[in-house]
Motif scaffolding. Sequence first.
Motif, PDB file in Angstrom:
ATOM      1  N   PRO A 132     -37.946 -63.648   4.010  1.00 14.94           N
ATOM      2  CA  PRO A 132     -36.728 -63.747   3.193  1.00 14.94           C
ATOM      3  C   PRO A 132     -37.027 -64.491   1.898  1.00 14.94           C
ATOM      4  O   PRO A 132     -37.835 -65.422   1.871  1.00 14.94           O
ATOM      5  N   CYS A 133     -36.390 -64.056   0.811  1.00 18.68           N
ATOM      6  CA  CYS A 133     -36.653 -64.683  -0.480  1.00 18.68           C
ATOM      7  C   CYS A 133     -35.349 -64.946  -1.214  1.00 18.68           C
ATOM      8  O   CYS A 133     -34.352 -64.242  -1.030  1.00 18.68           O
ATOM      9  N   LYS A 134     -35.362 -65.975  -2.049  1.00 17.45           N
ATOM     10  CA  LYS A 134     -34.184 -66.343  -2.833  1.00 17.45           C
ATOM     11  C   LYS A 134     -34.256 -65.651  -4.188  1.00 17.45           C
ATOM     12  O   LYS A 134     -35.289 -65.657  -4.856  1.00 17.45           O
ATOM     13  N   VAL A 135     -33.163 -65.015  -4.590  1.00 20.09           N
ATOM     14  CA  VAL A 135     -33.102 -64.355  -5.892  1.00 20.09           C
ATOM     15  C   VAL A 135     -31.878 -64.867  -6.649  1.00 20.09           C
ATOM     16  O   VAL A 135     -30.934 -65.397  -6.063  1.00 20.09           O
ATOM     17  N   LYS A 136     -31.927 -64.712  -7.958  1.00 21.88           N
ATOM     18  CA  LYS A 136     -30.804 -65.088  -8.802  1.00 21.88           C
ATOM     19  C   LYS A 136     -30.202 -63.846  -9.431  1.00 21.88           C
ATOM     20  O   LYS A 136     -30.920 -63.028 -10.008  1.00 21.88           O
ATOM     21  N   LYS A 137     -28.897 -63.711  -9.307  1.00 19.31           N
ATOM     22  CA  LYS A 137     -28.195 -62.567  -9.883  1.00 19.31           C
ATOM     23  C   LYS A 137     -27.198 -63.056 -10.924  1.00 19.31           C
ATOM     24  O   LYS A 137     -26.527 -64.074 -10.729  1.00 19.31           O
ATOM     25  N   THR A 138     -27.113 -62.327 -12.014  1.00 21.07           N
ATOM     26  CA  THR A 138     -26.175 -62.674 -13.079  1.00 21.07           C
ATOM     27  C   THR A 138     -24.899 -61.873 -12.914  1.00 21.07           C
ATOM     28  O   THR A 138     -24.929 -60.636 -12.845  1.00 21.07           O
ATOM     29  N   LEU A 139     -23.787 -62.569 -12.819  1.00 23.00           N
ATOM     30  CA  LEU A 139     -22.478 -61.940 -12.678  1.00 23.00           C
ATOM     31  C   LEU A 139     -21.647 -62.210 -13.921  1.00 23.00           C
ATOM     32  O   LEU A 139     -21.798 -63.243 -14.577  1.00 23.00           O
ATOM     33  N   LYS A 140     -20.780 -61.274 -14.264  1.00 20.49           N
ATOM     34  CA  LYS A 140     -19.862 -61.466 -15.382  1.00 20.49           C
ATOM     35  C   LYS A 140     -18.439 -61.548 -14.855  1.00 20.49           C
ATOM     36  O   LYS A 140     -17.994 -60.671 -14.121  1.00 20.49           O
ATOM     37  N   LEU A 141     -17.742 -62.613 -15.232  1.00 18.06           N
ATOM     38  CA  LEU A 141     -16.383 -62.823 -14.764  1.00 18.06           C
ATOM     39  C   LEU A 141     -15.557 -63.385 -15.915  1.00 18.06           C
ATOM     40  O   LEU A 141     -15.850 -64.469 -16.427  1.00 18.06           O
ATOM     41  N   ASN A 142     -14.541 -62.620 -16.320  1.00 21.54           N
ATOM     42  CA  ASN A 142     -13.661 -63.042 -17.429  1.00 21.54           C
ATOM     43  C   ASN A 142     -14.460 -63.403 -18.676  1.00 21.54           C
ATOM     44  O   ASN A 142     -14.184 -64.391 -19.370  1.00 21.54           O
ATOM     45  N   GLY A 143     -15.478 -62.584 -18.962  1.00 16.54           N
ATOM     46  CA  GLY A 143     -16.279 -62.805 -20.157  1.00 16.54           C
ATOM     47  C   GLY A 143     -17.340 -63.881 -20.022  1.00 16.54           C
ATOM     48  O   GLY A 143     -18.076 -64.150 -20.979  1.00 16.54           O
ATOM     49  N   LYS A 144     -17.429 -64.502 -18.875  1.00 14.95           N
ATOM     50  CA  LYS A 144     -18.420 -65.560 -18.665  1.00 14.95           C
ATOM     51  C   LYS A 144     -19.551 -65.040 -17.780  1.00 14.95           C
ATOM     52  O   LYS A 144     -19.334 -64.220 -16.893  1.00 14.95           O
ATOM     53  N   ARG A 145     -20.737 -65.548 -18.023  1.00 18.68           N
ATOM     54  CA  ARG A 145     -21.904 -65.192 -17.223  1.00 18.68           C
ATOM     55  C   ARG A 145     -22.142 -66.266 -16.170  1.00 18.68           C
ATOM     56  O   ARG A 145     -22.261 -67.448 -16.492  1.00 18.68           O
ATOM     57  N   LEU A 146     -22.198 -65.835 -14.919  1.00 22.64           N
ATOM     58  CA  LEU A 146     -22.408 -66.755 -13.814  1.00 22.64           C
ATOM     59  C   LEU A 146     -23.712 -66.399 -13.094  1.00 22.64           C
ATOM     60  O   LEU A 146     -24.036 -65.221 -12.929  1.00 22.64           O
ATOM     61  N   ILE A 147     -24.439 -67.406 -12.686  1.00 21.34           N
ATOM     62  CA  ILE A 147     -25.666 -67.200 -11.925  1.00 21.34           C
ATOM     63  C   ILE A 147     -25.388 -67.456 -10.451  1.00 21.34           C
ATOM     64  O   ILE A 147     -24.922 -68.535 -10.069  1.00 21.34           O
ATOM     65  N   LYS A 148     -25.669 -66.447  -9.643  1.00 26.56           N
ATOM     66  CA  LYS A 148     -25.446 -66.550  -8.205  1.00 26.56           C
ATOM     67  C   LYS A 148     -26.779 -66.438  -7.481  1.00 26.56           C
ATOM     68  O   LYS A 148     -27.564 -65.527  -7.739  1.00 26.56           O
ATOM     69  N   GLU A 149     -27.045 -67.359  -6.578  1.00 24.48           N
ATOM     70  CA  GLU A 149     -28.259 -67.283  -5.759  1.00 24.48           C
ATOM     71  C   GLU A 149     -27.960 -66.543  -4.460  1.00 24.48           C
ATOM     72  O   GLU A 149     -26.895 -66.715  -3.874  1.00 24.48           O
ATOM     73  N   GLU A 150     -28.914 -65.742  -4.046  1.00 29.67           N
ATOM     74  CA  GLU A 150     -28.728 -64.933  -2.837  1.00 29.67           C
ATOM     75  C   GLU A 150     -30.045 -64.850  -2.079  1.00 29.67           C
ATOM     76  O   GLU A 150     -31.118 -64.784  -2.682  1.00 29.67           O
ATOM     77  N   ILE A 151     -29.965 -64.869  -0.774  1.00 29.21           N
ATOM     78  CA  ILE A 151     -31.153 -64.719   0.068  1.00 29.21           C
ATOM     79  C   ILE A 151     -31.290 -63.252   0.459  1.00 29.21           C
ATOM     80  O   ILE A 151     -30.357 -62.662   1.008  1.00 29.21           O
ATOM     81  N   ILE A 152     -32.435 -62.666   0.146  1.00 29.74           N
ATOM     82  CA  ILE A 152     -32.717 -61.279   0.515  1.00 29.74           C
ATOM     83  C   ILE A 152     -33.566 -61.280   1.775  1.00 29.74           C
ATOM     84  O   ILE A 152     -34.683 -61.799   1.793  1.00 29.74           O
ATOM     85  N   GLY A 153     -33.030 -60.721   2.836  1.00 34.64           N
ATOM     86  CA  GLY A 153     -33.743 -60.664   4.111  1.00 34.64           C
ATOM     87  C   GLY A 153     -33.234 -61.706   5.079  1.00 34.64           C
ATOM     88  O   GLY A 153     -32.881 -62.820   4.681  1.00 34.64           O
ATOM     89  N   TYR A 154     -33.142 -61.330   6.344  1.00 30.46           N
ATOM     90  CA  TYR A 154     -32.704 -62.260   7.375  1.00 30.46           C
ATOM     91  C   TYR A 154     -33.343 -61.887   8.700  1.00 30.46           C
ATOM     92  O   TYR A 154     -33.699 -60.732   8.953  1.00 30.46           O
ATOM     93  N   GLU A 155     -33.504 -62.883   9.518  1.00 28.01           N
ATOM     94  CA  GLU A 155     -34.104 -62.680  10.835  1.00 28.01           C
ATOM     95  C   GLU A 155     -33.037 -62.250  11.825  1.00 28.01           C
ATOM     96  O   GLU A 155     -31.916 -62.771  11.829  1.00 28.01           O
ATOM     97  N   ILE A 156     -33.392 -61.292  12.662  1.00 30.01           N
ATOM     98  CA  ILE A 156     -32.454 -60.778  13.653  1.00 30.01           C
ATOM     99  C   ILE A 156     -33.256 -60.302  14.859  1.00 30.01           C
ATOM    100  O   ILE A 156     -34.386 -59.825  14.720  1.00 30.01           O
ATOM    101  N   SER A 157     -32.679 -60.452  16.031  1.00 30.14           N
ATOM    102  CA  SER A 157     -33.373 -59.984  17.236  1.00 30.14           C
ATOM    103  C   SER A 157     -33.146 -58.486  17.406  1.00 30.14           C
ATOM    104  O   SER A 157     -32.189 -57.907  16.872  1.00 30.14           O
ATOM    105  N   ALA A 158     -34.041 -57.851  18.150  1.00 31.60           N
ATOM    106  CA  ALA A 158     -33.910 -56.421  18.415  1.00 31.60           C
ATOM    107  C   ALA A 158     -32.604 -56.127  19.148  1.00 31.60           C
ATOM    108  O   ALA A 158     -31.937 -55.122  18.872  1.00 31.60           O
ATOM    109  N   ASP A 159     -32.197 -57.001  20.071  1.00 30.96           N
ATOM    110  CA  ASP A 159     -30.949 -56.795  20.805  1.00 30.96           C
ATOM    111  C   ASP A 159     -29.743 -56.894  19.886  1.00 30.96           C
ATOM    112  O   ASP A 159     -28.801 -56.092  19.981  1.00 30.96           O
ATOM    113  N   GLN A 160     -29.761 -57.870  18.981  1.00 32.33           N
ATOM    114  CA  GLN A 160     -28.644 -58.024  18.049  1.00 32.33           C
ATOM    115  C   GLN A 160     -28.546 -56.822  17.111  1.00 32.33           C
ATOM    116  O   GLN A 160     -27.451 -56.322  16.827  1.00 32.33           O
TER     117      GLN A 160
END
Length: 265
Positions: free
Chosen positions: A45-73
């Motif tokens: 899993p890796c952390k990425v930064k995404k740029t969002l635009k809201l009401n004319g403002k630029r916001l930086i959002k951090e997001e984790i790409i990838g997650y651990e999960i069991s085969a049963d889940q």
Amino acid sequence: MNGIVFDIKRFTIHDGPGIRTTVFLKGCPLHCSWCHNPESIGHHPCKVKKTLKLNGKRLIKEEIIGYEISADQLFAELEKERVFMDESGGGVTFSGGEPLFQNDFLLELLKTCKQAGIHTAVDTSLFAAWEKIKDLLAFTDLFLVDLKLMDSAAHQLYTGSPNEMVLDNIRKLVSAGATLIIRSPVIPAVTDSSENIAQTISFLHSLEGKIKEVHLLPFHNTAKGKYISVGKENAFGNLKSLQKEEMLEIKRQYADAGFIVKIGG
């Protein structure tokens, strides 16, 4: 057993027959210059930064790409769409990244799906040792094989690895009686040359009619934002897709050679 997933897409219709759920496993040994899932290449899993635009403002959002999960889940998640799979003749497709990169996790999931009567497909470059692939044979109904370039030096240049193992694994799968559909990415000025198309057709013909269907996957440049977010260079960032007429001409060449051909998966 646990694995790393970076996305699950439900109600897909381009990754095998019927309505399907496609599971994207993280990690890939290749580094294709045109990769449209650059966030899938690393295994962890890796952390990425995404740029969002809201009401004319630029916001930086951090997001984790990838997650651990069991085969049963994960299987419990897959079963939620079981009614749509059964009604449409669909199933589950494992993609990536390269699903063979997490071979043990993949094998456990394929076994569970097979025992439950769910159609299984593996979308793969086949860049893996045959010992890993042969274990999947009894539990995989369909292999969607991403065949990129026939010239090994060009394959090395654009993916980081030669192609001899890929071609050999295709031959072995065919000999073992597996069902394959070839998926050929159409990358302008790379894979769309008349020479590469002719060599691909010749190779497929050498398999004694066992390959009947080819899917042509047009290059698209919708991954620009992904490259920025993961901090990777987009080598093909300014490349434009082929025109419809150009794609139809490539389709004609494969059709004239006797294959069932689709543009798209």
